[in-house]
Each structure stands twice: as C-alpha cells, then as structure tokens.
Design a protein around this motif. Structure first.
Motif, PDB file in Angstrom:
ATOM      1  N   ARG A 155       0.849  -1.194   0.000  1.00  0.00           N
ATOM      2  CA  ARG A 155       0.000   0.000   0.000  1.00  0.00           C
ATOM      3  C   ARG A 155       0.884   1.243   0.000  1.00  0.00           C
ATOM      4  N   LEU A 156       0.473   2.255  -0.756  1.00  0.00           N
ATOM      5  CA  LEU A 156       1.149   3.544  -0.768  1.00  0.00           C
ATOM      6  C   LEU A 156       0.090   4.633  -0.672  1.00  0.00           C
ATOM      7  N   ARG A 157       0.467   5.758  -0.074  1.00  0.00           N
ATOM      8  CA  ARG A 157      -0.502   6.845   0.120  1.00  0.00           C
ATOM      9  C   ARG A 157      -0.938   7.439  -1.206  1.00  0.00           C
ATOM     10  N   TYR A 158      -0.021   7.532  -2.162  1.00  0.00           N
ATOM     11  CA  TYR A 158      -0.348   8.129  -3.459  1.00  0.00           C
ATOM     12  C   TYR A 158       0.616   7.593  -4.508  1.00  0.00           C
ATOM     13  N   VAL A 159       0.077   7.212  -5.669  1.00  0.00           N
ATOM     14  CA  VAL A 159       0.901   6.841  -6.826  1.00  0.00           C
ATOM     15  C   VAL A 159       0.307   7.539  -8.039  1.00  0.00           C
ATOM     16  N   GLY A 160       1.086   8.364  -8.705  1.00  0.00           N
ATOM     17  CA  GLY A 160       0.627   9.071  -9.897  1.00  0.00           C
ATOM     18  C   GLY A 160       1.505   8.729 -11.090  1.00  0.00           C
ATOM     19  N   ILE A 161       0.886   8.615 -12.256  1.00  0.00           N
ATOM     20  CA  ILE A 161       1.603   8.285 -13.491  1.00  0.00           C
ATOM     21  C   ILE A 161       1.436   9.436 -14.465  1.00  0.00           C
ATOM     22  N   LEU A 162       2.544  10.036 -14.874  1.00  0.00           N
ATOM     23  CA  LEU A 162       2.495  11.120 -15.860  1.00  0.00           C
ATOM     24  C   LEU A 162       2.481  10.530 -17.270  1.00  0.00           C
ATOM     25  N   GLY A 163       1.584  11.035 -18.104  1.00  0.00           N
ATOM     26  CA  GLY A 163       1.554  10.572 -19.485  1.00  0.00           C
ATOM     27  C   GLY A 163       0.153  10.609 -20.063  1.00  0.00           C
ATOM     28  N   ALA A 164       0.072  10.426 -21.372  1.00  0.00           N
ATOM     29  CA  ALA A 164      -1.213  10.433 -22.065  1.00  0.00           C
ATOM     30  C   ALA A 164      -2.064   9.247 -21.605  1.00  0.00           C
ATOM     31  N   ARG A 165      -3.365   9.392 -21.710  1.00  0.00           N
ATOM     32  CA  ARG A 165      -4.290   8.365 -21.248  1.00  0.00           C
ATOM     33  C   ARG A 165      -4.055   7.035 -21.956  1.00  0.00           C
TER      34      ARG A 165
END
Length: 353
Positions: free
Chosen positions: A256-266
């Motif tokens: 588990r992680l508090r936040y994971v974001g992925i940068l890039g086009a959909r």
C-alpha cells in the motif's frame, strides 16, 4: 512543516528567547492550534500565529509576559473590545496563546521533539497549560510510547487543561524520473516542507545540483532495492515507457502507498497499466484503484510549472483526505484505449546494425 524547520533552525542558532504557541481558537482564526512563533534576540523570528495582525503586539510584549515564567494570554480578533480580552483587531474570533521562555527544560523538550519529527522520529506532546495557579508541565513520548521527557508533578489521571499534539514526520515525495519537468515538482514539494527524493536510472540526470531542494537524489537501476513506506507519495515521470512500466510493476508489489501518480497520455498509461498488471499478477481493476492517472488536478494552464502545480496539489489533497472528484482511469477506459493500438509507439527504437 516548513515553519517547524525554520523554528528549529533559529533555535539551534542560540538566539531564541520566547516560544509562542496558539493553543485554543474560537470563531474565525487565520491559523489553527499548533501554529508557533519563535522570537529571538535582535528582532529575529520564525513562524507565524496569525495573518500578521497579532505578531507586532506579541513581539512587543513577549519578554514582559514571560518575566515570571510561562503564561497563557487571550487575544480578541473581534471588533468589540472587552475588559477580559486585551484588544480587538477585526478578524472575527479569539485565540489563546501560550508564551514560554526558551531556556526552560519544558521548552527544550518540545523543540527537541519538533527537530526529531523532521528527521522521521514521530512524537506526541502533552502540555499542561499554566492555569489555575499551576505552572507549565510537559510530557513527551515517542511513537512506541517511550517517555522522552516528563515534568515533575504530573499526575497520570490529570487531564484538565492539557493541550495535546502529535509531531509527525514530513510527507515523503518520491519522484521516479529526473527530467527537467521533475524539477518544479521537487521544488514545490520542498517548499511545502516535504522530504523529496528523486530517483532515475540515468546518472546524467540524477544529480543533486539539478534538484537543490531535494533531500536525496540517486541514480537507481532497480527500484526493488528502495524501501517504500505506506505513507509515501510517488510520482512516476521518466518519459521512458520501459522505465515507467518497470517502475509501476515495482510499486504494485508494495502492499500500500498513500499516493501513486503516473504522468503521461491516457492511451500510454492504459497500456502501462495493462502490461504492469500482467507482470505482477494483479487485475487491471486493482491497479486502477491504486494509481492516479491522468495525474494532477485539472487546474488548467500549460508548461512544466503549471503541470507541477497540478501534481503537487493532487498529492496534497490526497494526503490530507481532501481529494475532489477524480479523473482516474477505470478498467473500461483501459480496455477502450488498448483497442486503439499497442505500445510499440512508446518503445525506444534501436538500430539492428
């Protein structure tokens, strides 16, 4: 958190004289309980306790107020003055401020706890306010319940007049990717007082001088060697499809992680989700529930700084439990994007000769 850093830094210079803490607020108040102001010799100070309307008065009287030791003073920010409240400033509420001389053992214990929390050593502090004829007393315990400091005369069942607060560790923000667009993200995270760590497999980019606000910058080939923690926020932004896929797969192996974001086009992110999920053996639905993509709040604007602001704003909102309506990918989105084509357009081309 940046305020705590500045207070600790000023205290360590040895010029601190009076520590002022907002311990109670009624009605409208610019700052919440826990806000602090450290006053030093020669007009030096760190921190704030209001929007600027109380600081001048507090600075002028602080030394006089603590001439006999710690004391609590009430200040009105209402238009109408009363005999019990020193003066009105027109902001809409009342605040109780604790004044304490820095040279006492209790003040030192508090500041040591603040300093330790900045290094990741969380602590809980209970302060018996100097009211009802009793002086200020304080109890400091660490995360495991070990007593670090205890004033004389504290009764275990005495809870009247206690102000309690928890000093948590700064938010850790891990940036996987050290490109130019990662630099404003790191700078904004550092401005919020977060511990920012930058990781990248490309040593020419993962250099400390490129990220002056980061607490750590490392060239890392294998993310499996990085000890992620549940409270971490992680942003994947290498712009390399292979590296992002490997990073996402590694992060999916963390419980588990508090936040994971992925940068890039959909479309690109949908393919990453499908492939990384298959690599780890989890469902696409589970992966979509764990990541933020498209990354960032929809704030508008263009360019690295605007994108960085959207990312940091979403991390802040997510960590504070204030995240608005989400634009996150769903399993249906992933399936629809995969139908548009494979990942070959994102893979690094290599010469066969």
């Amino acid at each position: 958190m940046p305020e705590r850093r500045r207070i600790v830094e000023l205290w360590r210079t040895g010029v601190g004289r009076v520590l002022v803490t907002l311990v109670r607020a009624e009605g409208s108040s610019y700052r919440r309980p826990g806000a602090r102001l450290l006053l030093g010799a020669g007009g030096q100070y760190a921190g704030t306790i209001s929007g600027g309307c109380l600081e001048t008065e507090v600075t002028r009287k602080a030394s006089w107020i603590v001439r006999h030791g710690a004391a609590v003073e009430r200040y009105s920010t209402l238009f109408d003055d009363t005999a019990e409240i020193p003066f009105g400033l027109g902001c809409g509420g009342t605040v109780d401020l604790l004044f304490e001389p820095v040279e006492t053992a209790e003040a030192e214990a508090l500041l040591v706890a603040m300093e330790g929390a900045l290094a990741g050593k969380e602590a809980t502090v209970k302060t018996w306010l100097p009211e009802g004829g009793l002086g200020l007393r304080r109890l400091v315990v660490n995360a495991t319940g070990e007593v670090l400091f205890r004033s004389a005369g504290i009764s275990d069942d005495e809870m009247t007049g206690v102000y309690e607060e928890r000093f948590g560790a700064p938010q850790r923000l891990v940036l996987i990717g050290a490109g130019d667009d990662a630099r404003p993200v790191a700078a904004m995270g550092a401005l919020l007082g977060w511990n920012v760590e930058v990781l990248d497999g490309r040593a020419q980019l993962a250099r400390a001088e490129r990220f002056p606000g980061a607490s750590r910058v490392r060239a890392v080939e294998d993310l499996a060697s990085i000890p992620f923690e549940e409270r971490d926020a992680v942003v994947v932004m290498t712009h390399s499809y292979e590296q992002d896929r490997a990073a996402l797969a590694a992060l999916l192996r963390v419980p588990r992680l508090r936040y994971v974001g992925i940068l890039g086009a959909r479309h690109r992110t949908a393919l990453l989700v499908a492939e990384a999920s298959a690599m780890v053996g989890v469902t696409v639905e589970e992966t979509c529930g764990r990541i933020h993509a498209p990354i960032g709040l929809d704030l508008g604007g263009d360019g690295p700084e605007a994108i960085a602001l959207a990312i940091v704003a979403e991390v802040q909102a997510s960590c504070q439990g204030k995240l608005p309506a989400s634009r996150r990918l769903t399993p249906g989105d992933v399936a629809a994007q995969i139908e548009l084509g494979g990942a070959s357009r994102y893979l690094s081309s290599q010469c066969a000769v």
